[in-house]
Design a protein around this motif. Sequence first.
Motif, PDB file in Angstrom:
ATOM      1  N   THR A   8      46.524  46.449  43.626  1.00 23.28           N
ATOM      2  CA  THR A   8      46.383  45.808  44.930  1.00 23.28           C
ATOM      3  C   THR A   8      45.248  44.785  44.978  1.00 23.28           C
ATOM      4  O   THR A   8      45.278  43.871  45.799  1.00 23.28           O
ATOM      5  CB  THR A   8      46.131  46.855  46.027  1.00 23.28           C
ATOM      6  N   HIS A   9      44.237  44.956  44.115  1.00 20.83           N
ATOM      7  CA  HIS A   9      43.096  44.048  44.127  1.00 20.83           C
ATOM      8  C   HIS A   9      42.449  44.054  42.746  1.00 20.83           C
ATOM      9  O   HIS A   9      42.681  44.959  41.943  1.00 20.83           O
ATOM     10  CB  HIS A   9      42.073  44.451  45.203  1.00 20.83           C
ATOM     11  N   GLN A  10      41.630  43.049  42.477  1.00 23.10           N
ATOM     12  CA  GLN A  10      40.967  42.917  41.195  1.00 23.10           C
ATOM     13  C   GLN A  10      39.593  43.591  41.250  1.00 23.10           C
ATOM     14  O   GLN A  10      38.748  43.208  42.057  1.00 23.10           O
ATOM     15  CB  GLN A  10      40.802  41.446  40.837  1.00 23.10           C
ATOM     16  N   SER A  11      39.385  44.589  40.405  1.00 21.35           N
ATOM     17  CA  SER A  11      38.083  45.253  40.300  1.00 21.35           C
ATOM     18  C   SER A  11      37.426  44.766  39.010  1.00 21.35           C
ATOM     19  O   SER A  11      37.825  45.146  37.911  1.00 21.35           O
ATOM     20  CB  SER A  11      38.255  46.775  40.276  1.00 21.35           C
ATOM     21  N   VAL A  12      36.394  43.929  39.158  1.00 19.85           N
ATOM     22  CA  VAL A  12      35.863  43.149  38.045  1.00 19.85           C
ATOM     23  C   VAL A  12      34.453  43.586  37.690  1.00 19.85           C
ATOM     24  O   VAL A  12      33.632  43.850  38.566  1.00 19.85           O
ATOM     25  CB  VAL A  12      35.854  41.649  38.416  1.00 19.85           C
ATOM     26  N   GLN A  13      34.173  43.645  36.381  1.00 19.91           N
ATOM     27  CA  GLN A  13      32.794  43.711  35.898  1.00 19.91           C
ATOM     28  C   GLN A  13      32.495  42.396  35.184  1.00 19.91           C
ATOM     29  O   GLN A  13      33.116  42.070  34.176  1.00 19.91           O
ATOM     30  CB  GLN A  13      32.577  44.875  34.937  1.00 19.91           C
ATOM     31  N   HIS A  14      31.581  41.616  35.740  1.00 19.07           N
ATOM     32  CA  HIS A  14      31.181  40.353  35.137  1.00 19.07           C
ATOM     33  C   HIS A  14      29.904  39.891  35.802  1.00 19.07           C
ATOM     34  O   HIS A  14      29.668  40.162  36.982  1.00 19.07           O
ATOM     35  CB  HIS A  14      32.275  39.297  35.309  1.00 19.07           C
ATOM     36  N   TRP A  15      29.084  39.195  35.036  1.00 22.62           N
ATOM     37  CA  TRP A  15      27.764  38.822  35.541  1.00 22.62           C
ATOM     38  C   TRP A  15      27.749  37.545  36.361  1.00 22.62           C
ATOM     39  O   TRP A  15      26.766  37.258  37.039  1.00 22.62           O
ATOM     40  CB  TRP A  15      26.804  38.652  34.364  1.00 22.62           C
ATOM     41  N   ASP A  16      28.830  36.745  36.304  1.00 15.21           N
ATOM     42  CA  ASP A  16      28.789  35.409  36.891  1.00 15.21           C
ATOM     43  C   ASP A  16      29.710  35.298  38.102  1.00 15.21           C
ATOM     44  O   ASP A  16      30.930  35.189  37.965  1.00 15.21           O
ATOM     45  CB  ASP A  16      29.191  34.379  35.834  1.00 15.21           C
ATOM     46  N   GLY A  17      29.114  35.290  39.284  1.00 15.21           N
ATOM     47  CA  GLY A  17      29.907  35.158  40.497  1.00 15.21           C
ATOM     48  C   GLY A  17      30.617  33.824  40.611  1.00 15.21           C
ATOM     49  O   GLY A  17      31.601  33.697  41.355  1.00 15.21           O
ATOM     50  N   ALA A  18      30.154  32.805  39.859  1.00 15.96           N
ATOM     51  CA  ALA A  18      30.786  31.493  39.918  1.00 15.96           C
ATOM     52  C   ALA A  18      32.199  31.511  39.341  1.00 15.96           C
ATOM     53  O   ALA A  18      32.978  30.586  39.590  1.00 15.96           O
ATOM     54  CB  ALA A  18      29.931  30.470  39.165  1.00 15.96           C
ATOM     55  N   GLU A  19      32.545  32.552  38.581  1.00 12.73           N
ATOM     56  CA  GLU A  19      33.886  32.662  38.023  1.00 12.73           C
ATOM     57  C   GLU A  19      34.918  33.078  39.066  1.00 12.73           C
ATOM     58  O   GLU A  19      36.116  33.078  38.792  1.00 12.73           O
ATOM     59  CB  GLU A  19      33.898  33.676  36.868  1.00 12.73           C
ATOM     60  N   THR A  20      34.463  33.428  40.244  1.00 11.93           N
ATOM     61  CA  THR A  20      35.383  33.881  41.295  1.00 11.93           C
ATOM     62  C   THR A  20      36.489  32.873  41.554  1.00 11.93           C
ATOM     63  O   THR A  20      37.642  33.235  41.777  1.00 11.93           O
ATOM     64  CB  THR A  20      34.600  34.156  42.594  1.00 11.93           C
ATOM     65  N   ALA A  21      36.146  31.597  41.536  1.00 12.15           N
ATOM     66  CA  ALA A  21      37.147  30.564  41.814  1.00 12.15           C
ATOM     67  C   ALA A  21      38.308  30.635  40.834  1.00 12.15           C
ATOM     68  O   ALA A  21      39.468  30.450  41.210  1.00 12.15           O
ATOM     69  CB  ALA A  21      36.489  29.185  41.767  1.00 12.15           C
ATOM     70  N   THR A  22      38.008  30.936  39.566  1.00  8.68           N
ATOM     71  CA  THR A  22      39.064  31.070  38.554  1.00  8.68           C
ATOM     72  C   THR A  22      39.900  32.310  38.796  1.00  8.68           C
ATOM     73  O   THR A  22      41.135  32.268  38.733  1.00  8.68           O
ATOM     74  CB  THR A  22      38.442  31.110  37.149  1.00  8.68           C
ATOM     75  N   TRP A  23      39.245  33.426  39.091  1.00  8.85           N
ATOM     76  CA  TRP A  23      39.977  34.689  39.278  1.00  8.85           C
ATOM     77  C   TRP A  23      40.872  34.650  40.509  1.00  8.85           C
ATOM     78  O   TRP A  23      41.861  35.376  40.587  1.00  8.85           O
ATOM     79  CB  TRP A  23      38.987  35.854  39.362  1.00  8.85           C
ATOM     80  N   ARG A  24      40.550  33.797  41.459  1.00 11.19           N
ATOM     81  CA  ARG A  24      41.396  33.681  42.650  1.00 11.19           C
ATOM     82  C   ARG A  24      42.747  33.026  42.348  1.00 11.19           C
ATOM     83  O   ARG A  24      43.613  32.996  43.213  1.00 11.19           O
ATOM     84  CB  ARG A  24      40.663  32.905  43.751  1.00 11.19           C
ATOM     85  N   ASP A  25      42.932  32.542  41.128  1.00 10.63           N
ATOM     86  CA  ASP A  25      44.265  32.078  40.736  1.00 10.63           C
ATOM     87  C   ASP A  25      45.274  33.215  40.783  1.00 10.63           C
ATOM     88  O   ASP A  25      46.470  32.994  40.990  1.00 10.63           O
ATOM     89  CB  ASP A  25      44.238  31.480  39.324  1.00 10.63           C
ATOM     90  N   CYS A  26      44.797  34.426  40.576  1.00  8.51           N
ATOM     91  CA  CYS A  26      45.639  35.614  40.779  1.00  8.51           C
ATOM     92  C   CYS A  26      45.639  35.910  42.280  1.00  8.51           C
ATOM     93  O   CYS A  26      44.575  36.047  42.890  1.00  8.51           O
ATOM     94  CB  CYS A  26      45.087  36.809  40.006  1.00  8.51           C
ATOM     95  N   PRO A  27      46.791  36.031  42.901  1.00  5.69           N
ATOM     96  CA  PRO A  27      46.852  36.146  44.365  1.00  5.69           C
ATOM     97  C   PRO A  27      46.513  37.541  44.879  1.00  5.69           C
ATOM     98  O   PRO A  27      47.265  38.162  45.629  1.00  5.69           O
ATOM     99  CB  PRO A  27      48.304  35.774  44.674  1.00  5.69           C
ATOM    100  N   LYS A  28      45.361  38.032  44.468  1.00  6.52           N
ATOM    101  CA  LYS A  28      44.882  39.332  44.941  1.00  6.52           C
ATOM    102  C   LYS A  28      43.380  39.253  45.143  1.00  6.52           C
ATOM    103  O   LYS A  28      42.692  38.484  44.458  1.00  6.52           O
ATOM    104  CB  LYS A  28      45.245  40.434  43.937  1.00  6.52           C
TER     105      LYS A  28
END
Length: 468
Positions: free
Chosen positions: A296-316
């Motif tokens: 239902t949603h992406q649960s991410v471990q990563h240090w860089d919040g700036a990558e959020t824009a890329t991960w939003r390509d997945c519609p969740k």
Amino acid sequence: MSVEKWGLHELTLSGPAELTGGNPFADVEFQVTYQFRNRMVTVDGFYDGDGTYRARFSPDREGEWSYITSSSAAELDGHRGSFTCTPPAAGNHGPVEVLGRHHFSYTDGTRYDCIGTTCYHWTYESKDLQELTLASLREAPFDKVRMCVLPTDGMRPERTPFVGSTPGEVDVERYDPEFFRHFEGRVADLLALGIQADLILFHPYDKGVWGFGRMTPAQDAAFLRYVVARLAAYRNVWWSLSNEYDFNHDKTIGDWDRLLQLVQRYDPYQRLRSIHNGTKMYEVFTPYDFSKPWITHQSVQHWDGAETATWRDCPKPVVIDEIGYEGNAGRRWGNLTADEMVHRFWQGMALGGYVGHGESFVDRETRAWISVGGRLYGESPERIDFLRGVFAGLPRQSDGDVDGDRCVLHYLGDRQPAAVELDLPDGTPFHFDLIDTRAMTITPLAEYSGSSRIPLPATPYLALRGTR
């Protein structure tokens, strides 16, 4: 009998107790079908020890509900009853669900911001420490807690989810009702505080000591079914299939797929579900495929919040549950300054994601919050509370995204430019405020429209908010 909407109806019956050579956890099938007009919902019941069987149900329609039991045991079969579902009480907004593509809301439409924290094993600690954790959460800005069901290799708790508390002597096909009664009591405590309980069902930290990481597929499935039967009716429950799933080398992606689909099948309410990565947090990010339909949603471990824009390509929705921890631990993930921690929050959330907090001070009265809870010592929670207020006030579209026609939010991070140039829409000007995320101040500026140059003080961690 009456139960509020999205509350909890519990049915208790007497049935077969444990007999020599028998296992009521596995041998007795017990279900209850609830009906409201033409809507029918079937839930699994569960054995609660001493010949007691229970079933829990969370009604989502106001009015008269009826129910009937079905079971392989005659004592549990064919029981009928009814109750009235009343309007939700104040503060009860229902469970959290996905809003649009990238956001969340409560079922009644109330906004939910998903600003969580991690306290992996707080329910395994002393009663006093658990109460201190709840007291800390009561004053903190967090609305979700990530917490483990299973202990780790180094822990020696009095009780585990299974019968037995000695490594190597635990019966993974029988469950400890007393453990679960305590655990679900803590889930209810979080519910009373308005906090979601993000339950981590598996993890890779067993290292063969307890054997929980190497259960058979049938044992895994039975464990999940029991946990879902006991806990799914609590409206604040989320499912995290595993923490750092890719560090568990005894399971394949196919295994995780299968187990996630089992949770989806067992859960009549379809609570939020995800799985959490570990591999290459600081290098190339290779997460689980969150586009799969049981996620239902992406649960991410990563240090860089700036990558959020890329991960939003997945519609969740993007939830960076681990972005690093404020503290002084020896590992690089656990010794962020408050400035860096809050900076990462602003990065991720300004780009339309959600970020989770953690704290890892190892030399204080209560040791690392991420492990045991206790007391919060860092400076970031206060600044995160300020952030929460800013984001709560942003105008939104119906899908949860910031309404770009009415609002501009520009976060500058650790840079200190003398001015920022923005290409704003023509027409009604935007009134801009200068937000100092470290000092937690908001200073009115001027109005701008079109191609604009906005002067700034030589200070890092600033944001600009324009509204019209």
